[in-house]
Design an enzyme around this catalytic site. Sequence first.
Site, PDB file in Angstrom:
ATOM      1  N   ARG A 167      -7.734  -7.593  13.853  1.00  0.00           N
ATOM      2  CA  ARG A 167      -6.861  -6.812  14.716  1.00  0.00           C
ATOM      3  C   ARG A 167      -7.701  -5.686  15.284  1.00  0.00           C
ATOM      4  NH1 ARG A 167      -2.856  -7.668  17.855  1.00  0.00           N
ATOM      5  NH2 ARG A 167      -1.315  -5.997  17.953  1.00  0.00           N
ATOM      6  N   TYR A 218      -9.579  -5.843   3.604  1.00  0.00           N
ATOM      7  CA  TYR A 218      -8.956  -4.596   4.055  1.00  0.00           C
ATOM      8  C   TYR A 218      -9.345  -3.480   3.075  1.00  0.00           C
ATOM      9  CZ  TYR A 218      -4.790  -2.032   5.958  1.00  0.00           C
ATOM     10  OH  TYR A 218      -3.918  -1.153   6.551  1.00  0.00           O
ATOM     11  N   ARG A 278       0.487   5.637  16.185  1.00  0.00           N
ATOM     12  CA  ARG A 278       0.484   7.007  15.664  1.00  0.00           C
ATOM     13  C   ARG A 278      -0.293   7.938  16.576  1.00  0.00           C
ATOM     14  NH1 ARG A 278      -2.381   5.029   9.976  1.00  0.00           N
ATOM     15  NH2 ARG A 278      -4.000   3.792  10.970  1.00  0.00           N
ATOM     16  N   ASP A 286     -10.549   0.217   1.812  1.00  0.00           N
ATOM     17  CA  ASP A 286     -10.593   1.638   2.146  1.00  0.00           C
ATOM     18  C   ASP A 286     -11.973   2.182   1.743  1.00  0.00           C
ATOM     19  OD1 ASP A 286      -8.224   2.126   3.387  1.00  0.00           O
ATOM     20  OD2 ASP A 286      -7.128   2.666   1.585  1.00  0.00           O
ATOM     21  N   ARG A 344       0.833  -1.210   0.000  1.00  0.00           N
ATOM     22  CA  ARG A 344       0.000   0.000   0.000  1.00  0.00           C
ATOM     23  C   ARG A 344       0.867   1.259   0.000  1.00  0.00           C
ATOM     24  NH1 ARG A 344      -5.130  -0.330   2.624  1.00  0.00           N
ATOM     25  NH2 ARG A 344      -4.719   1.571   3.782  1.00  0.00           N
ATOM     26  N   ARG A 360       9.100   6.421  -3.865  1.00  0.00           N
ATOM     27  CA  ARG A 360       9.255   7.408  -4.944  1.00  0.00           C
ATOM     28  C   ARG A 360      10.635   8.032  -4.940  1.00  0.00           C
ATOM     29  NH1 ARG A 360       4.763  10.240  -2.788  1.00  0.00           N
ATOM     30  NH2 ARG A 360       2.849   9.256  -3.565  1.00  0.00           N
ATOM     31  N   GLU A 366      -3.192   6.031  18.922  1.00  0.00           N
ATOM     32  CA  GLU A 366      -3.794   4.789  18.420  1.00  0.00           C
ATOM     33  C   GLU A 366      -2.942   3.606  18.879  1.00  0.00           C
ATOM     34  OE1 GLU A 366      -5.037   5.434  14.330  1.00  0.00           O
ATOM     35  OE2 GLU A 366      -4.591   3.331  13.912  1.00  0.00           O
TER      36      GLU A 366
HETATM   37  P1  FAD Z   1     -17.948  -0.206   9.248  1.00  0.00           P
HETATM   38  O1  FAD Z   1     -17.577   1.215   9.206  1.00  0.00           O
HETATM   39  O2  FAD Z   1     -17.194  -1.118  10.172  1.00  0.00           O
HETATM   40  O3  FAD Z   1     -19.502  -0.316   9.574  1.00  0.00           O
HETATM   41  C1  FAD Z   1     -20.115  -1.519   9.967  1.00  0.00           C
HETATM   42  C2  FAD Z   1     -21.189  -1.155  10.990  1.00  0.00           C
HETATM   43  O4  FAD Z   1     -21.919  -2.345  11.306  1.00  0.00           O
HETATM   44  C3  FAD Z   1     -20.598  -0.648  12.304  1.00  0.00           C
HETATM   45  O5  FAD Z   1     -21.176   0.611  12.617  1.00  0.00           O
HETATM   46  C4  FAD Z   1     -20.989  -1.713  13.316  1.00  0.00           C
HETATM   47  O6  FAD Z   1     -21.304  -1.171  14.590  1.00  0.00           O
HETATM   48  C5  FAD Z   1     -22.227  -2.334  12.674  1.00  0.00           C
HETATM   49  N1  FAD Z   1     -22.453  -3.712  13.094  1.00  0.00           N
HETATM   50  C6  FAD Z   1     -21.604  -4.756  13.020  1.00  0.00           C
HETATM   51  N2  FAD Z   1     -22.186  -5.861  13.504  1.00  0.00           N
HETATM   52  C7  FAD Z   1     -23.438  -5.512  13.887  1.00  0.00           C
HETATM   53  C8  FAD Z   1     -24.515  -6.227  14.487  1.00  0.00           C
HETATM   54  N3  FAD Z   1     -24.419  -7.522  14.792  1.00  0.00           N
HETATM   55  N4  FAD Z   1     -25.674  -5.544  14.750  1.00  0.00           N
HETATM   56  C9  FAD Z   1     -25.782  -4.222  14.474  1.00  0.00           C
HETATM   57  N5  FAD Z   1     -24.782  -3.511  13.912  1.00  0.00           N
HETATM   58  C10 FAD Z   1     -23.624  -4.148  13.624  1.00  0.00           C
HETATM   59  N6  FAD Z   1     -10.208   4.223   4.640  1.00  0.00           N
HETATM   60  C11 FAD Z   1      -9.776   5.197   3.795  1.00  0.00           C
HETATM   61  O7  FAD Z   1     -10.243   5.265   2.661  1.00  0.00           O
HETATM   62  N7  FAD Z   1      -8.866   6.131   4.198  1.00  0.00           N
HETATM   63  C12 FAD Z   1      -8.314   6.132   5.437  1.00  0.00           C
HETATM   64  O8  FAD Z   1      -7.499   6.998   5.764  1.00  0.00           O
HETATM   65  C13 FAD Z   1      -8.737   5.106   6.344  1.00  0.00           C
HETATM   66  N8  FAD Z   1      -8.222   5.050   7.583  1.00  0.00           N
HETATM   67  C14 FAD Z   1      -8.635   4.075   8.438  1.00  0.00           C
HETATM   68  C15 FAD Z   1      -8.089   4.054   9.725  1.00  0.00           C
HETATM   69  C16 FAD Z   1      -8.506   3.081  10.631  1.00  0.00           C
HETATM   70  C17 FAD Z   1      -7.913   3.072  12.006  1.00  0.00           C
HETATM   71  C18 FAD Z   1      -9.469   2.107  10.242  1.00  0.00           C
HETATM   72  C19 FAD Z   1      -9.911   1.046  11.211  1.00  0.00           C
HETATM   73  C20 FAD Z   1     -10.007   2.118   8.960  1.00  0.00           C
HETATM   74  C21 FAD Z   1      -9.594   3.090   8.046  1.00  0.00           C
HETATM   75  N9  FAD Z   1     -10.135   3.169   6.759  1.00  0.00           N
HETATM   76  C22 FAD Z   1      -9.702   4.150   5.890  1.00  0.00           C
HETATM   77  C23 FAD Z   1     -11.137   2.174   6.283  1.00  0.00           C
HETATM   78  C24 FAD Z   1     -12.583   2.617   6.486  1.00  0.00           C
HETATM   79  O9  FAD Z   1     -12.821   2.831   7.862  1.00  0.00           O
HETATM   80  C25 FAD Z   1     -13.506   1.519   5.948  1.00  0.00           C
HETATM   81  O10 FAD Z   1     -13.239   1.290   4.579  1.00  0.00           O
HETATM   82  C26 FAD Z   1     -15.004   1.811   6.092  1.00  0.00           C
HETATM   83  O11 FAD Z   1     -15.318   2.435   7.288  1.00  0.00           O
HETATM   84  C27 FAD Z   1     -15.777   0.505   5.996  1.00  0.00           C
HETATM   85  O12 FAD Z   1     -17.162   0.745   5.992  1.00  0.00           O
HETATM   86  P2  FAD Z   1     -18.164  -0.445   6.320  1.00  0.00           P
HETATM   87  O13 FAD Z   1     -19.540   0.121   6.215  1.00  0.00           O
HETATM   88  O14 FAD Z   1     -17.829  -1.639   5.523  1.00  0.00           O
HETATM   89  O15 FAD Z   1     -17.818  -0.898   7.821  1.00  0.00           O
HETATM   90  N1  UDP Z   2       3.683   0.960   7.771  1.00  0.00           N
HETATM   91  C1  UDP Z   2       4.965   0.989   8.287  1.00  0.00           C
HETATM   92  N2  UDP Z   2       5.446   2.157   8.792  1.00  0.00           N
HETATM   93  C2  UDP Z   2       4.723   3.302   8.813  1.00  0.00           C
HETATM   94  C3  UDP Z   2       3.408   3.268   8.281  1.00  0.00           C
HETATM   95  C4  UDP Z   2       2.932   2.077   7.778  1.00  0.00           C
HETATM   96  O1  UDP Z   2       5.651  -0.019   8.298  1.00  0.00           O
HETATM   97  O2  UDP Z   2       5.231   4.342   9.287  1.00  0.00           O
HETATM   98  C5  UDP Z   2       3.163  -0.334   7.241  1.00  0.00           C
HETATM   99  C6  UDP Z   2       2.411  -1.122   8.324  1.00  0.00           C
HETATM  100  O3  UDP Z   2       2.655  -2.493   8.115  1.00  0.00           O
HETATM  101  C7  UDP Z   2       0.974  -0.779   8.032  1.00  0.00           C
HETATM  102  C8  UDP Z   2       0.984  -0.710   6.504  1.00  0.00           C
HETATM  103  O4  UDP Z   2       2.256  -0.121   6.193  1.00  0.00           O
HETATM  104  O5  UDP Z   2       0.082  -1.763   8.511  1.00  0.00           O
HETATM  105  C9  UDP Z   2      -0.143   0.105   5.892  1.00  0.00           C
HETATM  106  O6  UDP Z   2      -0.094   1.405   6.421  1.00  0.00           O
HETATM  107  P1  UDP Z   2      -1.319   2.397   6.320  1.00  0.00           P
HETATM  108  O7  UDP Z   2      -0.912   3.700   6.931  1.00  0.00           O
HETATM  109  O8  UDP Z   2      -1.782   2.413   4.908  1.00  0.00           O
HETATM  110  O9  UDP Z   2      -2.368   1.637   7.236  1.00  0.00           O
HETATM  111  P2  UDP Z   2      -3.807   1.972   7.816  1.00  0.00           P
HETATM  112  O10 UDP Z   2      -4.002   3.469   7.739  1.00  0.00           O
HETATM  113  O11 UDP Z   2      -4.769   1.181   6.995  1.00  0.00           O
HETATM  114  O12 UDP Z   2      -3.707   1.475   9.210  1.00  0.00           O
END
Ligand code: FAD
Ligand code: UDP
Length: 372
Positions: free
Chosen positions: A249, A353, A280, A355, A172, A176, A305
């Site tokens: 996780r 996984y 972070r 986004d 991911r 560059r 986090e």
């Molecule tokens: P979710 O957002 O998980 O929604 C599922 C919902 O279902 C939840 O509200 C949950 O409570 C509900 N649910 C589950 N089971 C039940 C049940 N049994 N009964 C009732 N409700 C239930 N994406 C990006 O594009 N850019 C980013 O920078 C980025 N950063 C991220 C950073 C973190 C720390 C994380 C964890 C994810 C990140 N993502 C990012 C990914 C992004 O969060 C997801 O792609 C997106 O939120 C997924 O949407 P979803 O609707 O599939 O799931």
């Molecule tokens: N990663 C790393 N060092 C960093 C940032 C990211 O090694 O400073 C690696 C790590 O394994 C991480 C992966 O790159 O799980 C993807 O990072 P990203 O920031 O895209 O993850 P997310 O925002 O989905 O947690």
Amino acid sequence: MKQYDYLIVGAGLFGAIFAYEARKRGKKCLVIDRRSHVGGNIYTKEVEGIQVHQYGAHIFHTSDKEVWDYIQKFAEFNRYTNSPVARYKTELYNMPFNMNTFNSMWGVMTPAEARSKIDEQIADAGIKEPKNLEEQALSLVGRDIYEKLIKGYTEKQWGRRATELPSFIIKRLPVRFTYDNNYFNDKYQGIPIGGYTQIIEKLLSNIEVHLDKDFFANRAEFAAQADKILFTGMIDEYYNYCYGELEYRSLRFETEILDCENYQGNAVVNYTEYEVPFTRIIEHKHFEFGSQVSSINPKTVITREYPAEWNRGDDPYYPMNDDKNNDLYAKYRLLAEKEHNVIFGGRLGMYKYFDMHNIVSEALKCVKTNLY
Ligand code: FAD
Ligand code: UDP
């Protein structure tokens, strides 16, 4: 006749887009979520006039014009470009790996010098076909960057040795040979001005939403109310873990309001040493360029986090998409394909996984398959 055409389990981005499109086509939907708010993991909330990303930094990025145009209908986006800084002990590096990183690491000035340094380290590693994340990283950027910026972060993030992790995780991150700190290669990028929750609220307007409702607490009763179910929770939980648990996780977020105008000078700072227990710190105001800074009442909100092991009942933030878990998911997927009235969607329902841009695209695909 049942009361609803669709019961949508999960008010995250996937569930909300599906509900919106279903309503547009005259379908009656009930959306439930076990959390006390809509939005799933993209939920943002205003604290001290600052939009706080409650479940970690969320930056929207895509190269797909259809996806970008779609999401723009629900919010105006700013021009935020993700450029994290990585801290390793007392050293600071720009991310992703680019000429600024190479200059700080080795003092090299030109792409040719950087290339030659990396090539030398790649040759020393002697890896022909990378079989895991460690080998992938060593054959991409060499030992110095791997040891300082990847190994510690990755092993605490995933709770496993880098030699036991699939290499796709690291793919991911761009490498560059230009002085470009943009974390993503995509054509479009930004953050909705005023946060993400407004997007979900618009998608769900005029749709019945019941919060604090867990599907499994009243499964038969919920299912009896609708002709079909869209399920965006964990697919293994839906099937009572009949083939065993998929691995996830989890994370713990520690949010603090500080009496300080500018804590770290950047929205995202990664802590890449294994010994620092969090991965972070995000300082939320910088997602909107510190525009909320007030000299009268200088406050900022930061979130640390911490990666955490997932156990039943914890929030499953990341699917662990290695071969073992993907094979187990394939077994659940076979069960899902036999269902006539249940659709699985989203990061947890499809165990991927994803986004946000992937979610928009998958949800629109799901709409085409099921609602046209
Ligand atoms: P979710 O957002 O998980 O929604 C599922 C919902 O279902 C939840 O509200 C949950 O409570 C509900 N649910 C589950 N089971 C039940 C049940 N049994 N009964 C009732 N409700 C239930 N994406 C990006 O594009 N850019 C980013 O920078 C980025 N950063 C991220 C950073 C973190 C720390 C994380 C964890 C994810 C990140 N993502 C990012 C990914 C992004 O969060 C997801 O792609 C997106 O939120 C997924 O949407 P979803 O609707 O599939 O799931
Ligand atoms: N990663 C790393 N060092 C960093 C940032 C990211 O090694 O400073 C690696 C790590 O394994 C991480 C992966 O790159 O799980 C993807 O990072 P990203 O920031 O895209 O993850 P997310 O925002 O989905 O947690």
